[in-house]
Design an enzyme around this catalytic site. Structure first.
Site, mmCIF file in Angstrom:
data_model
loop_
_atom_site.group_PDB
_atom_site.id
_atom_site.type_symbol
_atom_site.label_atom_id
_atom_site.label_comp_id
_atom_site.label_asym_id
_atom_site.label_seq_id
_atom_site.Cartn_x
_atom_site.Cartn_y
_atom_site.Cartn_z
ATOM 1 N N LYS A 1 0.821 -1.208 0.000
ATOM 2 C CA LYS A 1 0.000 0.000 0.000
ATOM 3 C C LYS A 1 0.863 1.270 0.000
ATOM 4 C CE LYS A 1 -4.079 -2.164 0.718
ATOM 5 N NZ LYS A 1 -3.742 -3.574 0.940
HETATM 6 C C1 PLP Z 1 -4.459 -4.729 0.693
HETATM 7 C C2 PLP Z 1 -3.693 -5.978 0.722
HETATM 8 C C3 PLP Z 1 -4.010 -7.050 -0.139
HETATM 9 C C4 PLP Z 1 -5.155 -6.990 -1.106
HETATM 10 O O1 PLP Z 1 -4.960 -5.995 -2.093
HETATM 11 P P1 PLP Z 1 -6.199 -5.515 -2.986
HETATM 12 O O2 PLP Z 1 -5.681 -4.393 -3.803
HETATM 13 O O3 PLP Z 1 -7.241 -5.069 -1.995
HETATM 14 O O4 PLP Z 1 -6.640 -6.675 -3.771
HETATM 15 C C5 PLP Z 1 -3.200 -8.166 -0.081
HETATM 16 N N1 PLP Z 1 -2.176 -8.261 0.782
HETATM 17 C C6 PLP Z 1 -1.860 -7.265 1.637
HETATM 18 C C7 PLP Z 1 -0.737 -7.446 2.580
HETATM 19 C C8 PLP Z 1 -2.597 -6.090 1.631
HETATM 20 O O5 PLP Z 1 -2.287 -5.097 2.470
#
Ligand code: PLP
Length: 461
Positions: free
Chosen positions: A112
């Protein structure tokens, strides 16, 4: 470049407007009117370029005249300055034909950060220029919230409120949200699961009086600018193992469909991607959708991969828009059905198209733990539970095409699950070593829109 809503009834926006707005006023999501393409030669040239240089070239066609070239280069540079690996998103080899894209070298140890650090800088430059201040409200299953806190803390044009499901995020995730001391960032612990938080957020955006009153903006994965930032590492990783000459596939641990949708965009832009594989935990709405064509919500069951404990996969709407030839009114009808009946069925044609681009697999809790253990023994890599789901599902889809699995978080974000699976307690990197000694600050709230809106009004200075 113009941005249109997936439900066809909101005004077209520029990149800057779409970035600052988040959700469209007809309840839809903004997508670019067309996907720009890069030439084979241009993609080839990426192999001699830095992450920041590739980021500039990949994102430039999408941002129009929102930032000058010079401005945009500075934004990109500052966004990734806090990453602890010089490649920013390095690729390591797991097996002859299987690679791992490490997306956890940012300040809060999950992918993120890649988008959020960029968005923080973009908001700051844009709002400063406009002389405006906004209130950003976000819903998180854990990692978005901590990434947003880090990216926006101390910025003077933004107040940030993050709603997270109380008791359903890991302790490291919670502490990353509750320990920043800057007065402009606020953690709200909601009684409910992630889908509750996300529904509250949607309702807040649809409360137009409140939306205008506090100048509400969103940075959830529905924000187009976030998806865009994630397109970049599909290019850098694929090129690092031989694209565009060599075809590659990707496996992506998926919750809200944001990260894997970015892969779909990269493919539309000309990156030679063969398959995009959706990997889910037991909250498997997307896997079931691919198998049956029925997109049906069921309850969320907590797992050891909490960032994927999602049954309302918001960004899937962006793909549905394409599956239905960009007919917004069809999309609006399907998602109204989802809201009222908890389900919709894809047409045969739409399901065929979905299957032409995507595969899927689901991983149980036991399989997740076994994959962490097996990969430690086989490769020496300690995987977080989300990344372990990725490699497990990727293994089921290996063929002659090179596979890149996205490692979405650092194992130290989920130490209990990792320790239980393989016996190793992954430690936090040095810059975060005192996380457990810092004071926490948060507000407990019930699932009550009016009450939360009041807390936000009072929290804005
Ligand atoms: C947010 C997240 C996901 C999922 O990502 P999306 O974009 O919502 O599909 C998977 N793994 C981790 C560690 C995340 O923080």
């Amino acid at each position: 470049m113009k941005y249109v809503s997936t439900r066809g009834e909101a005004p077209e926006l520029t990149f800057e407007q779409a970035m600052l707005t988040g959700l469209a006023r007809d309840g839809g999501l903004y997508v670019p009117e067309v996907f720009p393409t890069l030439t084979h030669k241009q993609i080839e040239s990426f192999s001699a370029k830095s992450y920041e240089e590739v980021a500039f070239e990949v994102m430039k066609p999408f941002i129009g005249d929102t930032f000058s070239d010079e401005e945009f280069k500075i934004i990109i540079k500052s966004a990734y300055a806090g990453f602890s690996h010089s490649a920013k998103c390095p690729v390591v080899q797991l097996a002859e034909n299987h690679f791992l894209l490490e997306l956890f070298h940012g300040p809060t140890l999950a992918f993120k950060d890649v988008a959020m650090q960029l968005i923080g800088q973009m908001f700051q430059v844009s709002l400063k220029r406009r002389g405006e201040r906004v209130t950003i409200v976000g819903a998180t299953s854990g990692d978005t919230g901590s990434a947003a806190m880090d990216a926006f803390k101390g910025l003077d044009s933004v107040d940030l409120f993050i709603m997270y499901p109380h008791g359903r995020v890991s302790e490291v995730q919670r502490r990353q949200m509750t320990t920043p001391t800057e007065a402009n960032v606020h953690a709200l612990a909601v009684d409910g699961d992630f889908d509750t938080c996300q529904a509250l957020l949607k309702d807040m955006f649809n409360d137009f009086n409140f939306r205008d009153e506090v100048k509400l903006a969103g940075v959830n994965s529905i924000n187009w600018a976030r998806v865009l930032a994630q397109v970049v590492y599909y290019f850098t990783s694929a090129v690092s193992i031989g694209a565009p000459k060599r075809k590659v596939s990707f496996t992506v641990p998926t919750g809200n469909f944001g990260d894997i949708f970015a892969g779909y965009v990269a493919k539309k832009m000309g990156l030679p991607i063969d398959r995009l594989v959706i990997a889910t935990n037991h909250n498997d709405i997307l896997h079931r959708t691919l198998e049956t064509g029925e997109h049906t919500k069921s309850g969320v069951t907590p797992s050891i991969s909490p960032s994927m404990d999602i049954q309302v996969s918001s960004n899937f709407e962006r793909l549905v828009f394409d599956l239905y030839d960009r007919q917004g009114l069809m999309v609006a009808q399907l998602f109204d059905e989802l809201k009222s009946d908890g389900s919709f069925k894809l047409s045969e044609n739409a399901l065929d198209r979905l299957g032409n681009e995507f595969d899927s697999g689901r991983c149980s809790e036991d399989e997740t733990s076994s994959a962490i253990k097996a990969y430690l023994e086989k490769t020496g890599e300690v995987l977080c539970p989300h990344s372990a789901i990725g490699v497990k599902v990727a293994d089921e889809h290996l063929n002659n095409t090179a596979m890149i699995t996205l490692a979405t978080a650092h194992p130290a974000k989920f130490p209990d699950a990792v320790k239980k699976a393989c016996g190793i307690h992954p430690s936090l990197p040095p810059q975060m070593a005192d996380l457990f000694e810092r004071d926490e600050r948060m507000t407990r709230v019930s699932c009550d829109l009016a009450a939360i809106e009041e807390i936000i009004r009072k929290g804005i200075k």
